[in-house]
Design a protein around this motif. Sequence first.
Motif, PDB file in Angstrom:
ATOM      1  N   PHE A   1      -3.235   3.004  -9.146  1.00  8.27           N
ATOM      2  CA  PHE A   1      -3.766   1.718  -9.646  1.00  8.27           C
ATOM      3  C   PHE A   1      -3.962   0.859  -8.491  1.00  8.27           C
ATOM      4  CE2 PHE A   1      -1.844   3.294 -13.412  1.00  8.27           C
ATOM      5  CZ  PHE A   1      -2.700   3.062 -14.461  1.00  8.27           C
ATOM      6  N   ASN A   2      -5.082   0.284  -7.981  1.00  4.01           N
ATOM      7  CA  ASN A   2      -5.321  -0.340  -6.888  1.00  4.01           C
ATOM      8  C   ASN A   2      -5.467  -1.864  -7.171  1.00  4.01           C
ATOM      9  OD1 ASN A   2      -5.386   1.451  -4.845  1.00  4.01           O
ATOM     10  ND2 ASN A   2      -7.707   1.646  -4.767  1.00  4.01           N
TER      11      ASN A   2
ATOM     12  N   GLN B   1      -7.427   8.287   4.722  1.00  5.33           N
ATOM     13  CA  GLN B   1      -6.710   9.510   4.803  1.00  5.33           C
ATOM     14  C   GLN B   1      -5.518   9.665   3.633  1.00  5.33           C
ATOM     15  OE1 GLN B   1      -7.032   6.995   7.028  1.00  5.33           O
ATOM     16  NE2 GLN B   1      -7.263   8.045   9.193  1.00  5.33           N
ATOM     17  N   THR B   2      -4.931   8.476   3.376  1.00  3.14           N
ATOM     18  CA  THR B   2      -3.915   8.618   2.166  1.00  3.14           C
ATOM     19  C   THR B   2      -4.672   8.768   1.017  1.00  3.14           C
ATOM     20  OG1 THR B   2      -2.269   7.320   3.711  1.00  3.14           O
ATOM     21  CG2 THR B   2      -1.985   7.437   1.281  1.00  3.14           C
ATOM     22  N   VAL B   3      -5.673   7.892   0.752  1.00  3.32           N
ATOM     23  CA  VAL B   3      -6.376   8.030  -0.653  1.00  3.32           C
ATOM     24  C   VAL B   3      -6.645   9.550  -0.950  1.00  3.32           C
ATOM     25  CG1 VAL B   3      -8.409   7.325  -1.951  1.00  3.32           C
ATOM     26  CG2 VAL B   3      -6.945   5.795  -0.541  1.00  3.32           C
ATOM     27  N   ALA B   4      -7.214  10.226   0.204  1.00 12.62           N
ATOM     28  CA  ALA B   4      -7.703  11.538  -0.069  1.00 12.62           C
ATOM     29  C   ALA B   4      -6.655  12.495  -0.298  1.00 12.62           C
ATOM     30  CB  ALA B   4      -8.528  12.012   1.336  1.00 12.62           C
ATOM     31  N   ARG B   5      -5.477  12.176   0.373  1.00 11.80           N
ATOM     32  CA  ARG B   5      -4.378  13.242  -0.096  1.00 11.80           C
ATOM     33  C   ARG B   5      -3.876  12.750  -1.280  1.00 11.80           C
ATOM     34  NH1 ARG B   5      -0.508  13.525   5.156  1.00 11.80           N
ATOM     35  NH2 ARG B   5       0.509  14.948   3.410  1.00 11.80           N
ATOM     36  N   MET B   6      -3.706  11.577  -1.565  1.00 11.55           N
ATOM     37  CA  MET B   6      -3.305  11.230  -3.147  1.00 11.55           C
ATOM     38  C   MET B   6      -4.307  11.892  -4.162  1.00 11.55           C
ATOM     39  SD  MET B   6      -0.255   9.594  -2.544  1.00 11.55           S
ATOM     40  CE  MET B   6      -0.059   8.611  -3.883  1.00 11.55           C
TER      41      MET B   6
ATOM     42  N   THR C   1      -0.263   0.087  -6.661  1.00  6.29           N
ATOM     43  CA  THR C   1      -0.250  -0.167  -5.042  1.00  6.29           C
ATOM     44  C   THR C   1      -1.258  -1.031  -4.676  1.00  6.29           C
ATOM     45  OG1 THR C   1      -0.901   0.963  -3.099  1.00  6.29           O
ATOM     46  CG2 THR C   1      -1.959   1.920  -5.012  1.00  6.29           C
ATOM     47  N   SER C   2      -1.462  -1.820  -3.747  1.00 11.18           N
ATOM     48  CA  SER C   2      -2.448  -2.737  -3.228  1.00 11.18           C
ATOM     49  C   SER C   2      -3.733  -1.861  -2.684  1.00 11.18           C
ATOM     50  CB  SER C   2      -1.941  -3.686  -2.142  1.00 11.18           C
ATOM     51  OG  SER C   2      -1.695  -3.010  -0.877  1.00 11.18           O
ATOM     52  N   GLY C   3      -3.537  -0.648  -2.267  1.00  8.65           N
ATOM     53  CA  GLY C   3      -4.503   0.213  -1.829  1.00  8.65           C
ATOM     54  C   GLY C   3      -3.850   1.353  -0.739  1.00  8.65           C
ATOM     55  N   ALA C   4      -4.743   1.731   0.144  1.00  5.53           N
ATOM     56  CA  ALA C   4      -4.275   2.768   1.194  1.00  5.53           C
ATOM     57  C   ALA C   4      -5.192   3.066   2.201  1.00  5.53           C
ATOM     58  CB  ALA C   4      -3.828   3.894   0.487  1.00  5.53           C
TER      59      ALA C   4
ATOM     60  N   SER D   1       0.873  -1.263   0.098  1.00  5.32           N
ATOM     61  CA  SER D   1       0.019   0.164  -0.017  1.00  5.32           C
ATOM     62  C   SER D   1       0.622   1.151   0.028  1.00  5.32           C
ATOM     63  CB  SER D   1      -1.018  -0.033   1.333  1.00  5.32           C
ATOM     64  OG  SER D   1      -0.358  -0.334   2.285  1.00  5.32           O
ATOM     65  N   MET D   2       0.019   2.214  -0.557  1.00  4.31           N
ATOM     66  CA  MET D   2       0.906   3.597  -0.438  1.00  4.31           C
ATOM     67  C   MET D   2       0.707   4.245   0.766  1.00  4.31           C
ATOM     68  SD  MET D   2      -0.977   5.568  -3.640  1.00  4.31           S
ATOM     69  CE  MET D   2      -2.892   5.032  -3.095  1.00  4.31           C
TER      70      MET D   2
END
Length: 340
Positions: free
Chosen positions: A156-157, A143-148, A137-140, A119-120
Amino acid sequence: MRPTRLLLTAAVSGSLLLSGCGGGDEPSEEASPADVAEGTSLEQLQTWPLTGERVGGEGTAEKDRPVLVVKMDNTSSAAPQLGLSKADLVVEELVEGGSTRLAAFFYEALPDKVGPVRSMRATDIGIVQPVGAAVVTSGAASQTVARMVDAGVTFFNEGAPGMSRDTARSAPYNLFDDLTVTAKEVEGKTARPDDYLDWGSADDLPQGRPAAAFSAVFSAGHTTDWRSTPDGYVNDNTFAADGDEFPAQNVLVLRVEVGDAGYTDPAGNPVPESDLTGTGPAALFHDGRMVEGTWSKSALDAPVELTTGTGKAEETLEVPAGHTWIELVPQQGGDLRVGG
């Protein structure tokens, strides 16, 4: 002045899943002056942006896709890691629990199996933005997804074309990606990415001091050990498969401040975030010697600038063209131990 960068973005909500088909990775045709993106010279198109090395034959360093960065696990559970031998550049970053993960950059060539993919982290924004890279990435965490997403980073998940689980391995260390497939999802005319570092010649590198071996200490639980050889640097405690190790001609150590990302992992460990803006000490290792300097980065999407000396004697430190591994070593709790 660095060339103008075309940043690929995607509008996403939560996680991003993309679809497409497989394919190869063919070299670009030679560019004419009319084809060169604004701010990019023909000379730059003749060198690779992530290594500074010359492009072979009559091709150019302009692909019809962006740089792809794969987040990889870097613990014994990941062994053997696959695909690092085809990476152009690698960044190692601290994550929770004192372990590290890798951000492996691919542009010149794409492996058909790379991973294990993990994950990121928010740290990745400052790592990938300078070249407008898309992240695998496998995901995140949410909070990290929102910032990315806010930063405009394409990712790509798991579930995206090219990703699959290796049933011979244990989850979560069994997710791998075929980059020749994933790359199809971001095909299209793009400008050559900016040079990731200021590339130069080994002949112009300051003498520095002998450094036959050194260790990048990230925490009490993880140290990355390096040793100089006639062919470059060997990571003595790598988790890469035999014959699939990253071919490091340079190792660049940046001492960074590490803060709290604001959430914990499922085990309750605080998630760290390396601050990739501002300035700090740097050490460049090449051909068995170390040159000390200072790194600076004005913004997350800005490049890392390296200098040596102080005051009026300060000069730009150019990294010899070649494959470079970057260590983001914490200022507090980390260390750089150098042998002669």
